[in-house]
Design a protein around this motif. Structure first.
Motif, PDB file in Angstrom:
ATOM      1  N   PRO A 179      81.943  57.771  48.790  1.00 30.52           N
ATOM      2  CA  PRO A 179      82.619  57.944  50.089  1.00 30.52           C
ATOM      3  C   PRO A 179      81.625  58.282  51.188  1.00 30.52           C
ATOM      4  CG  PRO A 179      83.017  59.836  48.674  1.00 30.52           C
ATOM      5  CD  PRO A 179      82.325  58.808  47.820  1.00 30.52           C
ATOM      6  N   ASP A 180      81.978  57.926  52.404  1.00 29.78           N
ATOM      7  CA  ASP A 180      81.109  58.230  53.550  1.00 29.78           C
ATOM      8  C   ASP A 180      80.754  59.713  53.603  1.00 29.78           C
ATOM      9  OD1 ASP A 180      80.941  55.634  54.642  1.00 29.78           O
ATOM     10  OD2 ASP A 180      82.913  55.852  55.587  1.00 29.78           O
ATOM     11  N   SER A 181      81.719  60.564  53.239  1.00 28.54           N
ATOM     12  CA  SER A 181      81.509  62.013  53.317  1.00 28.54           C
ATOM     13  C   SER A 181      80.466  62.520  52.323  1.00 28.54           C
ATOM     14  CB  SER A 181      82.833  62.742  53.069  1.00 28.54           C
ATOM     15  OG  SER A 181      83.357  62.405  51.789  1.00 28.54           O
ATOM     16  N   ALA A 182      80.134  61.698  51.316  1.00 31.06           N
ATOM     17  CA  ALA A 182      79.163  62.125  50.300  1.00 31.06           C
ATOM     18  C   ALA A 182      77.719  61.893  50.734  1.00 31.06           C
ATOM     19  CB  ALA A 182      79.425  61.390  48.982  1.00 31.06           C
ATOM     20  N   ILE A 183      77.514  61.104  51.774  1.00 32.08           N
ATOM     21  CA  ILE A 183      76.151  60.809  52.232  1.00 32.08           C
ATOM     22  C   ILE A 183      75.602  62.045  52.950  1.00 32.08           C
ATOM     23  CG2 ILE A 183      74.699  59.292  53.586  1.00 32.08           C
ATOM     24  CD1 ILE A 183      76.147  57.886  51.291  1.00 32.08           C
ATOM     25  N   SER A 184      74.548  62.607  52.382  1.00 30.60           N
ATOM     26  CA  SER A 184      73.978  63.841  52.935  1.00 30.60           C
ATOM     27  C   SER A 184      72.729  63.600  53.778  1.00 30.60           C
ATOM     28  CB  SER A 184      73.627  64.812  51.804  1.00 30.60           C
ATOM     29  OG  SER A 184      72.683  64.229  50.910  1.00 30.60           O
ATOM     30  N   LEU A 185      72.109  62.431  53.613  1.00 31.56           N
ATOM     31  CA  LEU A 185      70.870  62.143  54.350  1.00 31.56           C
ATOM     32  C   LEU A 185      70.663  60.643  54.422  1.00 31.56           C
ATOM     33  CD1 LEU A 185      68.080  63.061  55.579  1.00 31.56           C
ATOM     34  CD2 LEU A 185      67.187  62.963  53.246  1.00 31.56           C
ATOM     35  N   GLN A 186      70.181  60.178  55.573  1.00 27.33           N
ATOM     36  CA  GLN A 186      69.759  58.788  55.738  1.00 27.33           C
ATOM     37  C   GLN A 186      68.323  58.799  56.253  1.00 27.33           C
ATOM     38  OE1 GLN A 186      72.458  56.370  58.066  1.00 27.33           O
ATOM     39  NE2 GLN A 186      74.244  57.574  57.430  1.00 27.33           N
ATOM     40  N   ARG A 187      67.467  57.965  55.660  1.00 30.53           N
ATOM     41  CA  ARG A 187      66.067  57.901  56.093  1.00 30.53           C
ATOM     42  C   ARG A 187      65.538  56.487  55.917  1.00 30.53           C
ATOM     43  NH1 ARG A 187      62.823  57.738  51.559  1.00 30.53           N
ATOM     44  NH2 ARG A 187      63.751  58.497  49.603  1.00 30.53           N
ATOM     45  N   PRO A 188      64.511  56.093  56.659  1.00 33.58           N
ATOM     46  CA  PRO A 188      63.921  54.758  56.503  1.00 33.58           C
ATOM     47  C   PRO A 188      63.295  54.603  55.115  1.00 33.58           C
ATOM     48  CG  PRO A 188      63.236  55.781  58.568  1.00 33.58           C
ATOM     49  CD  PRO A 188      63.896  56.845  57.770  1.00 33.58           C
ATOM     50  N   GLN A 189      63.492  53.457  54.493  1.00 32.74           N
ATOM     51  CA  GLN A 189      62.918  53.230  53.174  1.00 32.74           C
ATOM     52  C   GLN A 189      61.398  53.148  53.249  1.00 32.74           C
ATOM     53  OE1 GLN A 189      63.648  49.433  51.325  1.00 32.74           O
ATOM     54  NE2 GLN A 189      63.410  50.258  49.243  1.00 32.74           N
ATOM     55  N   GLY A 190      60.728  53.810  52.319  1.00 29.85           N
ATOM     56  CA  GLY A 190      59.275  53.732  52.208  1.00 29.85           C
ATOM     57  C   GLY A 190      58.505  54.675  53.098  1.00 29.85           C
ATOM     58  N   ALA A 191      59.161  55.259  54.080  1.00 30.73           N
ATOM     59  CA  ALA A 191      58.479  56.153  55.019  1.00 30.73           C
ATOM     60  C   ALA A 191      58.635  57.605  54.568  1.00 30.73           C
ATOM     61  CB  ALA A 191      59.043  55.980  56.421  1.00 30.73           C
ATOM     62  N   TYR A 192      57.602  58.388  54.838  1.00 30.35           N
ATOM     63  CA  TYR A 192      57.670  59.809  54.501  1.00 30.35           C
ATOM     64  C   TYR A 192      58.688  60.486  55.416  1.00 30.35           C
ATOM     65  CZ  TYR A 192      56.262  64.474  53.131  1.00 30.35           C
ATOM     66  OH  TYR A 192      56.260  65.754  52.633  1.00 30.35           O
ATOM     67  N   HIS A 193      59.481  61.373  54.821  1.00 29.96           N
ATOM     68  CA  HIS A 193      60.517  62.074  55.584  1.00 29.96           C
ATOM     69  C   HIS A 193      60.357  63.578  55.394  1.00 29.96           C
ATOM     70  CE1 HIS A 193      64.550  63.571  56.660  1.00 29.96           C
ATOM     71  NE2 HIS A 193      64.663  62.474  57.400  1.00 29.96           N
ATOM     72  N   GLY A 194      60.733  64.337  56.385  1.00 30.92           N
ATOM     73  CA  GLY A 194      60.585  65.785  56.344  1.00 30.92           C
ATOM     74  C   GLY A 194      61.336  66.461  55.217  1.00 30.92           C
ATOM     75  N   VAL A 195      62.325  65.789  54.613  1.00 31.37           N
ATOM     76  CA  VAL A 195      63.067  66.400  53.518  1.00 31.37           C
ATOM     77  C   VAL A 195      62.142  66.763  52.368  1.00 31.37           C
ATOM     78  CG1 VAL A 195      63.635  64.209  52.375  1.00 31.37           C
ATOM     79  CG2 VAL A 195      65.138  66.209  52.083  1.00 31.37           C
TER      80      VAL A 195
END
Length: 378
Positions: free
Chosen positions: A212-228
Protein backbone atom coordinates in the motif's frame (compact mmCIF):
# COMPACT_ATOMS: atom_id res chain seq x y z
CA UNK A 1 15.80 13.80 26.80
CA UNK A 2 14.67 10.29 25.90
CA UNK A 3 17.79 8.57 27.23
CA UNK A 4 17.10 5.96 29.89
CA UNK A 5 19.18 3.90 32.28
CA UNK A 6 18.95 0.13 32.37
CA UNK A 7 17.21 -1.01 35.56
CA UNK A 8 18.39 -4.63 35.53
CA UNK A 9 21.67 -6.25 34.68
CA UNK A 10 21.07 -7.41 31.13
CA UNK A 11 24.71 -8.40 30.81
CA UNK A 12 24.40 -10.80 33.76
CA UNK A 13 21.13 -12.20 32.40
CA UNK A 14 22.67 -12.72 28.98
CA UNK A 15 25.65 -14.55 30.43
CA UNK A 16 23.28 -16.94 32.18
CA UNK A 17 21.15 -17.57 29.09
CA UNK A 18 24.19 -17.94 26.84
CA UNK A 19 25.38 -20.92 28.89
CA UNK A 20 22.47 -22.95 27.57
CA UNK A 21 22.94 -21.57 24.04
CA UNK A 22 26.52 -22.86 24.07
CA UNK A 23 25.40 -26.37 24.96
CA UNK A 24 23.14 -26.52 21.91
CA UNK A 25 25.35 -24.69 19.41
CA UNK A 26 26.96 -27.79 17.92
CA UNK A 27 23.62 -29.54 17.39
CA UNK A 28 22.18 -26.49 15.63
CA UNK A 29 25.28 -26.24 13.44
CA UNK A 30 25.21 -29.95 12.57
CA UNK A 31 21.61 -29.93 11.37
CA UNK A 32 21.64 -26.40 9.95
CA UNK A 33 18.28 -25.69 11.55
CA UNK A 34 17.27 -22.32 12.91
CA UNK A 35 17.80 -21.55 16.60
CA UNK A 36 14.08 -21.56 17.40
CA UNK A 37 14.63 -22.72 20.97
CA UNK A 38 17.06 -19.87 21.67
CA UNK A 39 14.66 -17.37 20.14
CA UNK A 40 11.84 -18.59 22.40
CA UNK A 41 14.07 -17.98 25.43
CA UNK A 42 15.02 -14.53 24.13
CA UNK A 43 11.36 -13.65 23.55
CA UNK A 44 10.46 -14.83 27.05
CA UNK A 45 12.98 -12.34 28.42
CA UNK A 46 11.89 -9.53 26.05
CA UNK A 47 15.16 -9.21 24.13
CA UNK A 48 13.33 -8.22 20.96
CA UNK A 49 11.98 -5.13 22.67
CA UNK A 50 14.87 -4.56 25.07
CA UNK A 51 16.17 -1.45 23.30
CA UNK A 52 12.73 0.10 22.89
CA UNK A 53 12.06 2.95 25.36
CA UNK A 54 9.95 2.09 28.39
CA UNK A 55 7.38 4.70 27.38
CA UNK A 56 6.59 2.51 24.36
CA UNK A 57 6.48 -0.77 26.26
CA UNK A 58 10.12 -1.74 25.92
CA UNK A 59 12.81 -2.24 28.53
CA UNK A 60 14.90 0.86 27.83
CA UNK A 61 18.19 -1.03 27.59
CA UNK A 62 21.01 1.10 26.17
CA UNK A 63 22.44 0.51 22.71
CA UNK A 64 25.85 -0.08 24.28
CA UNK A 65 24.46 -2.78 26.57
CA UNK A 66 22.73 -4.52 23.66
CA UNK A 67 26.05 -4.62 21.78
CA UNK A 68 27.67 -6.20 24.83
CA UNK A 69 24.85 -8.73 25.11
CA UNK A 70 25.28 -9.71 21.46
CA UNK A 71 28.99 -10.20 22.03
CA UNK A 72 28.27 -12.48 24.99
CA UNK A 73 25.81 -14.53 22.93
CA UNK A 74 28.38 -14.65 20.12
CA UNK A 75 30.83 -16.31 22.50
CA UNK A 76 28.33 -19.14 22.94
CA UNK A 77 26.50 -19.33 19.60
CA UNK A 78 27.52 -17.16 16.67
CA UNK A 79 24.34 -17.92 14.72
CA UNK A 80 22.03 -16.78 17.52
CA UNK A 81 24.01 -13.56 18.04
CA UNK A 82 24.13 -12.71 14.35
CA UNK A 83 20.45 -13.43 13.73
CA UNK A 84 19.45 -11.32 16.74
CA UNK A 85 21.70 -8.47 15.64
CA UNK A 86 19.75 -8.19 12.40
CA UNK A 87 16.55 -7.53 14.33
CA UNK A 88 18.30 -5.20 16.75
CA UNK A 89 19.76 -2.93 14.07
CA UNK A 90 16.30 -2.26 12.65
CA UNK A 91 15.05 -1.48 16.14
CA UNK A 92 18.05 0.79 16.74
CA UNK A 93 17.37 2.81 13.59
CA UNK A 94 13.70 3.14 14.56
CA UNK A 95 14.58 4.21 18.10
CA UNK A 96 17.06 6.77 16.72
CA UNK A 97 14.23 8.21 14.62
CA UNK A 98 11.89 8.21 17.62
CA UNK A 99 14.48 10.13 19.64
CA UNK A 100 14.67 12.70 16.82
CA UNK A 101 11.00 13.45 16.19
CA UNK A 102 8.83 11.02 18.12
CA UNK A 103 7.93 8.93 15.05
CA UNK A 104 7.85 5.11 14.70
CA UNK A 105 5.70 4.80 17.82
CA UNK A 106 3.26 2.34 16.28
CA UNK A 107 5.97 -0.01 15.04
CA UNK A 108 7.93 0.05 18.29
CA UNK A 109 4.82 -0.45 20.43
CA UNK A 110 3.78 -3.44 18.31
CA UNK A 111 7.22 -5.02 18.57
CA UNK A 112 7.18 -4.54 22.34
CA UNK A 113 3.66 -5.89 22.76
CA UNK A 114 4.02 -8.94 20.52
CA UNK A 115 7.82 -9.53 20.53
CA UNK A 116 7.79 -9.25 16.75
CA UNK A 117 10.88 -10.27 14.79
CA UNK A 118 12.03 -7.79 12.12
CA UNK A 119 13.88 -8.98 9.02
CA UNK A 120 16.17 -6.84 6.88
CA UNK A 121 17.18 -7.39 3.26
CA UNK A 122 19.50 -4.39 3.16
CA UNK A 123 22.73 -6.40 3.05
CA UNK A 124 22.27 -7.22 -0.63
CA UNK A 125 20.25 -4.14 -1.59
CA UNK A 126 22.75 -1.34 -0.79
CA UNK A 127 22.41 1.61 -3.22
CA UNK A 128 20.84 -0.12 -6.21
CA UNK A 129 18.39 -2.57 -4.59
CA UNK A 130 16.54 -5.13 -6.72
CA UNK A 131 13.02 -6.24 -7.48
CA UNK A 132 10.34 -4.30 -9.34
CA UNK A 133 7.39 -2.20 -8.20
CA UNK A 134 4.45 -1.74 -10.55
CA UNK A 135 1.84 0.91 -9.77
CA UNK A 136 -1.65 -0.29 -9.05
CA UNK A 137 -4.71 1.15 -7.34
CA UNK A 138 -3.83 2.19 -3.79
CA UNK A 139 -0.23 1.08 -3.97
CA UNK A 140 2.21 -1.17 -5.85
CA UNK A 141 2.75 -4.79 -6.78
CA UNK A 142 6.21 -5.93 -5.76
CA UNK A 143 8.11 -8.85 -7.30
CA UNK A 144 11.69 -9.84 -6.58
CA UNK A 145 14.08 -12.14 -4.78
CA UNK A 146 16.12 -11.26 -1.69
CA UNK A 147 19.00 -13.50 -0.64
CA UNK A 148 20.76 -13.63 2.74
CA UNK A 149 17.64 -12.54 4.66
CA UNK A 150 18.82 -13.46 8.15
CA UNK A 151 16.19 -14.99 10.48
CA UNK A 152 13.63 -14.70 7.68
CA UNK A 153 12.40 -18.16 8.59
CA UNK A 154 11.29 -16.81 12.00
CA UNK A 155 10.40 -13.24 11.02
CA UNK A 156 7.16 -11.31 11.29
CA UNK A 157 7.90 -8.14 9.30
CA UNK A 158 10.33 -7.71 6.39
CA UNK A 159 11.96 -4.31 5.94
CA UNK A 160 13.00 -4.21 2.30
CA UNK A 161 13.12 -2.12 -0.87
CA UNK A 162 12.41 -2.31 -4.59
CA UNK A 163 12.82 -0.36 -7.80
CA UNK A 164 10.11 1.80 -9.29
CA UNK A 165 10.67 2.82 -12.90
CA UNK A 166 9.40 6.26 -13.82
CA UNK A 167 9.69 7.31 -17.46
CA UNK A 168 10.05 10.98 -16.50
CA UNK A 169 11.98 10.90 -13.21
CA UNK A 170 14.10 7.79 -13.78
CA UNK A 171 14.46 4.81 -11.47
CA UNK A 172 13.77 5.25 -7.76
CA UNK A 173 14.25 2.90 -4.83
CA UNK A 174 11.25 2.68 -2.49
CA UNK A 175 11.67 1.38 1.06
CA UNK A 176 8.77 -0.37 2.80
CA UNK A 177 7.72 -3.04 5.26
CA UNK A 178 5.98 -6.31 4.35
CA UNK A 179 4.47 -8.82 6.81
CA UNK A 180 5.95 -12.26 6.17
CA UNK A 181 2.45 -13.76 5.97
CA UNK A 182 1.44 -11.47 3.10
CA UNK A 183 -0.03 -13.13 0.01
CA UNK A 184 2.77 -13.69 -2.51
CA UNK A 185 5.63 -13.90 0.02
CA UNK A 186 7.51 -17.19 -0.06
CA UNK A 187 10.49 -18.30 2.02
CA UNK A 188 12.77 -20.78 0.25
CA UNK A 189 14.43 -23.67 2.07
CA UNK A 190 17.87 -22.90 0.67
CA UNK A 191 20.08 -21.95 3.64
CA UNK A 192 22.71 -24.71 3.51
CA UNK A 193 26.04 -22.97 3.96
CA UNK A 194 29.54 -23.25 5.39
CA UNK A 195 29.20 -21.07 8.49
CA UNK A 196 26.50 -19.28 10.49
CA UNK A 197 24.40 -22.28 9.54
CA UNK A 198 21.65 -21.67 12.08
CA UNK A 199 20.75 -18.06 11.25
CA UNK A 200 17.75 -19.03 9.11
CA UNK A 201 18.94 -16.68 6.34
CA UNK A 202 16.66 -18.11 3.69
CA UNK A 203 15.94 -16.42 0.40
CA UNK A 204 12.72 -14.41 0.25
CA UNK A 205 10.68 -14.47 -2.96
CA UNK A 206 8.01 -11.83 -3.61
CA UNK A 207 5.44 -12.52 -6.31
CA UNK A 208 3.21 -9.51 -7.00
CA UNK A 209 2.92 -8.67 -3.32
CA UNK A 210 0.64 -5.70 -2.70
CA UNK A 211 2.43 -2.77 -1.03
CA UNK A 212 0.00 0.00 0.00
CA UNK A 213 1.03 3.60 -0.57
CA UNK A 214 1.02 4.10 3.21
CA UNK A 215 3.77 1.47 3.62
CA UNK A 216 6.34 3.44 1.61
CA UNK A 217 8.67 5.00 4.16
CA UNK A 218 11.38 6.39 1.87
CA UNK A 219 11.96 7.18 -1.80
CA UNK A 220 15.47 7.78 -3.17
CA UNK A 221 17.23 7.79 -6.57
CA UNK A 222 18.55 4.36 -7.54
CA UNK A 223 22.32 3.96 -7.30
CA UNK A 224 22.94 7.28 -5.58
CA UNK A 225 24.15 7.62 -2.01
CA UNK A 226 21.40 8.80 0.32
CA UNK A 227 21.58 10.30 3.80
CA UNK A 228 19.58 7.38 5.24
CA UNK A 229 22.81 5.36 5.22
CA UNK A 230 24.33 7.86 7.64
CA UNK A 231 21.85 6.51 10.18
CA UNK A 232 21.64 2.86 9.16
CA UNK A 233 25.37 2.10 8.88
CA UNK A 234 26.48 3.61 12.22
CA UNK A 235 23.76 1.75 14.16
CA UNK A 236 23.85 -1.54 12.23
CA UNK A 237 27.53 -2.35 11.91
CA UNK A 238 28.52 -2.20 15.61
CA UNK A 239 25.64 -4.53 16.49
CA UNK A 240 26.46 -6.99 13.72
CA UNK A 241 30.18 -7.02 14.49
CA UNK A 242 29.42 -7.68 18.17
CA UNK A 243 28.67 -11.29 17.20
CA UNK A 244 32.05 -11.71 15.51
CA UNK A 245 34.04 -10.13 18.34
CA UNK A 246 32.29 -12.57 20.67
CA UNK A 247 33.39 -15.47 18.47
CA UNK A 248 36.99 -14.24 18.48
CA UNK A 249 37.00 -13.80 22.28
CA UNK A 250 35.59 -17.28 22.81
CA UNK A 251 38.11 -18.87 20.43
CA UNK A 252 41.00 -17.16 22.20
CA UNK A 253 39.81 -18.22 25.65
CA UNK A 254 39.28 -21.84 24.58
CA UNK A 255 42.54 -22.08 22.65
CA UNK A 256 44.70 -20.70 25.44
CA UNK A 257 43.17 -23.19 27.86
CA UNK A 258 43.98 -26.09 25.52
CA UNK A 259 47.21 -24.73 24.09
CA UNK A 260 49.03 -24.44 27.40
CA UNK A 261 48.81 -28.23 27.80
CA UNK A 262 49.47 -29.06 24.15
CA UNK A 263 53.04 -30.32 24.27
CA UNK A 264 53.74 -30.22 20.52
CA UNK A 265 53.40 -26.41 20.48
CA UNK A 266 55.30 -25.57 23.63
CA UNK A 267 58.45 -24.27 21.92
CA UNK A 268 56.56 -21.57 20.05
CA UNK A 269 53.34 -21.25 22.05
CA UNK A 270 54.36 -17.86 23.48
CA UNK A 271 54.61 -16.39 20.00
CA UNK A 272 51.28 -17.80 18.84
CA UNK A 273 49.44 -16.59 21.94
CA UNK A 274 51.01 -13.15 21.65
CA UNK A 275 50.11 -12.85 17.98
CA UNK A 276 46.55 -14.03 18.62
CA UNK A 277 46.13 -11.55 21.44
CA UNK A 278 47.36 -8.69 19.24
CA UNK A 279 44.69 -9.58 16.67
CA UNK A 280 42.03 -9.83 19.37
CA UNK A 281 42.99 -6.44 20.79
CA UNK A 282 42.71 -4.91 17.31
CA UNK A 283 39.24 -6.40 16.91
CA UNK A 284 38.06 -5.40 20.37
CA UNK A 285 39.34 -1.81 20.42
CA UNK A 286 38.07 -0.95 16.95
CA UNK A 287 34.70 -2.55 17.72
CA UNK A 288 34.51 -0.49 20.92
CA UNK A 289 35.17 2.64 18.87
CA UNK A 290 32.36 1.67 16.50
CA UNK A 291 29.96 1.29 19.44
CA UNK A 292 30.97 4.70 20.81
CA UNK A 293 30.17 6.40 17.51
CA UNK A 294 26.51 5.41 17.85
CA UNK A 295 26.33 7.56 20.99
CA UNK A 296 23.57 5.40 22.50
CA UNK A 297 21.41 6.47 19.53
CA UNK A 298 21.74 10.18 20.20
CA UNK A 299 24.36 10.83 17.52
CA UNK A 300 24.19 13.37 14.70
CA UNK A 301 24.45 11.58 11.32
CA UNK A 302 27.31 12.63 9.06
CA UNK A 303 29.09 11.20 6.06
CA UNK A 304 32.50 11.02 7.73
CA UNK A 305 31.22 8.77 10.50
CA UNK A 306 29.65 6.43 7.95
CA UNK A 307 32.91 6.17 6.02
CA UNK A 308 34.77 5.43 9.25
CA UNK A 309 32.28 2.79 10.38
CA UNK A 310 32.50 0.93 7.06
CA UNK A 311 36.31 0.95 7.25
CA UNK A 312 36.23 -0.22 10.86
CA UNK A 313 33.84 -3.02 9.93
CA UNK A 314 36.42 -4.38 7.48
CA UNK A 315 39.21 -4.03 10.02
CA UNK A 316 37.27 -5.75 12.79
CA UNK A 317 36.27 -8.59 10.46
CA UNK A 318 39.85 -9.25 9.43
CA UNK A 319 41.11 -9.00 13.01
CA UNK A 320 38.47 -11.50 14.19
CA UNK A 321 39.38 -13.92 11.40
CA UNK A 322 43.07 -13.51 12.20
CA UNK A 323 42.39 -14.21 15.88
CA UNK A 324 40.60 -17.47 15.13
CA UNK A 325 43.32 -18.50 12.66
CA UNK A 326 45.99 -18.07 15.35
CA UNK A 327 43.81 -20.03 17.78
CA UNK A 328 43.78 -22.95 15.36
CA UNK A 329 47.58 -22.79 15.24
CA UNK A 330 47.61 -22.72 19.03
CA UNK A 331 45.93 -26.11 19.38
CA UNK A 332 47.10 -27.76 16.17
CA UNK A 333 45.33 -30.39 14.11
CA UNK A 334 42.62 -31.06 16.67
CA UNK A 335 41.03 -27.78 15.57
CA UNK A 336 40.35 -29.38 12.18
CA UNK A 337 37.83 -31.82 13.64
CA UNK A 338 34.14 -30.89 13.45
CA UNK A 339 33.79 -32.13 17.01
CA UNK A 340 35.83 -29.12 18.17
CA UNK A 341 34.07 -25.79 18.81
CA UNK A 342 36.92 -23.80 17.25
CA UNK A 343 36.27 -25.52 13.92
CA UNK A 344 32.74 -24.08 13.99
CA UNK A 345 34.05 -20.67 15.06
CA UNK A 346 36.46 -20.69 12.13
CA UNK A 347 33.59 -21.27 9.71
CA UNK A 348 31.26 -18.80 11.39
CA UNK A 349 33.75 -15.93 11.51
CA UNK A 350 34.28 -16.06 7.73
CA UNK A 351 30.79 -14.63 7.22
CA UNK A 352 31.93 -11.23 8.47
CA UNK A 353 33.21 -10.38 5.00
CA UNK A 354 29.75 -10.63 3.44
CA UNK A 355 28.06 -7.88 5.42
CA UNK A 356 27.98 -4.50 3.72
CA UNK A 357 30.25 -3.50 2.50
CA UNK A 358 32.41 -6.47 1.45
CA UNK A 359 36.01 -5.31 1.77
CA UNK A 360 36.77 -4.64 -1.90
CA UNK A 361 33.54 -2.67 -2.25
CA UNK A 362 34.40 -0.86 0.98
CA UNK A 363 37.90 0.03 -0.22
CA UNK A 364 36.46 1.39 -3.45
CA UNK A 365 33.66 3.32 -1.74
CA UNK A 366 35.93 4.79 0.93
CA UNK A 367 38.65 5.76 -1.51
CA UNK A 368 36.19 7.36 -3.91
CA UNK A 369 34.47 9.33 -1.15
CA UNK A 370 37.74 10.54 0.36
CA UNK A 371 39.13 11.58 -3.01
CA UNK A 372 35.89 13.43 -3.72
CA UNK A 373 36.26 15.30 -0.43
CA UNK A 374 39.81 16.33 -1.29
CA UNK A 375 38.73 17.53 -4.72
CA UNK A 376 35.94 19.58 -3.19
CA UNK A 377 38.42 21.23 -0.81
CA UNK A 378 40.29 22.54 -3.83
Amino acid sequence: MFKEKTDISWVALTERLATAFKENAKAHDDNGGFVYDNYEVLKEHHYFSAMIPKALGGRGVSYKDICECLKIIGKSCGSTALALSMHQHLIAASVWKYYQDGSNKVLLKNVAKHQLVLVSTGARDWLSSNGSLIKTEGGYLFSGKKHFASQSIAGDLIVTSGIYQDADKGNSVFHFGVPTNSFGVNILDDWDVMGMRSTGSQTLVFDKVFIPDSAISLQRPQGAYHGVWNVVIPVAMPLIMSAYVGIAESAFHDAVGIGKTYSRNQKHLNYIVGKAYNALIMAWTQWQYMVQQAGDLLFEPNHKTTIDILSLKTNVTEACISTVNQCMDMIGGQSFYKSHAIERMFRDVQAGHFHPLPKWDQYDFTGRELLSDYKNEK
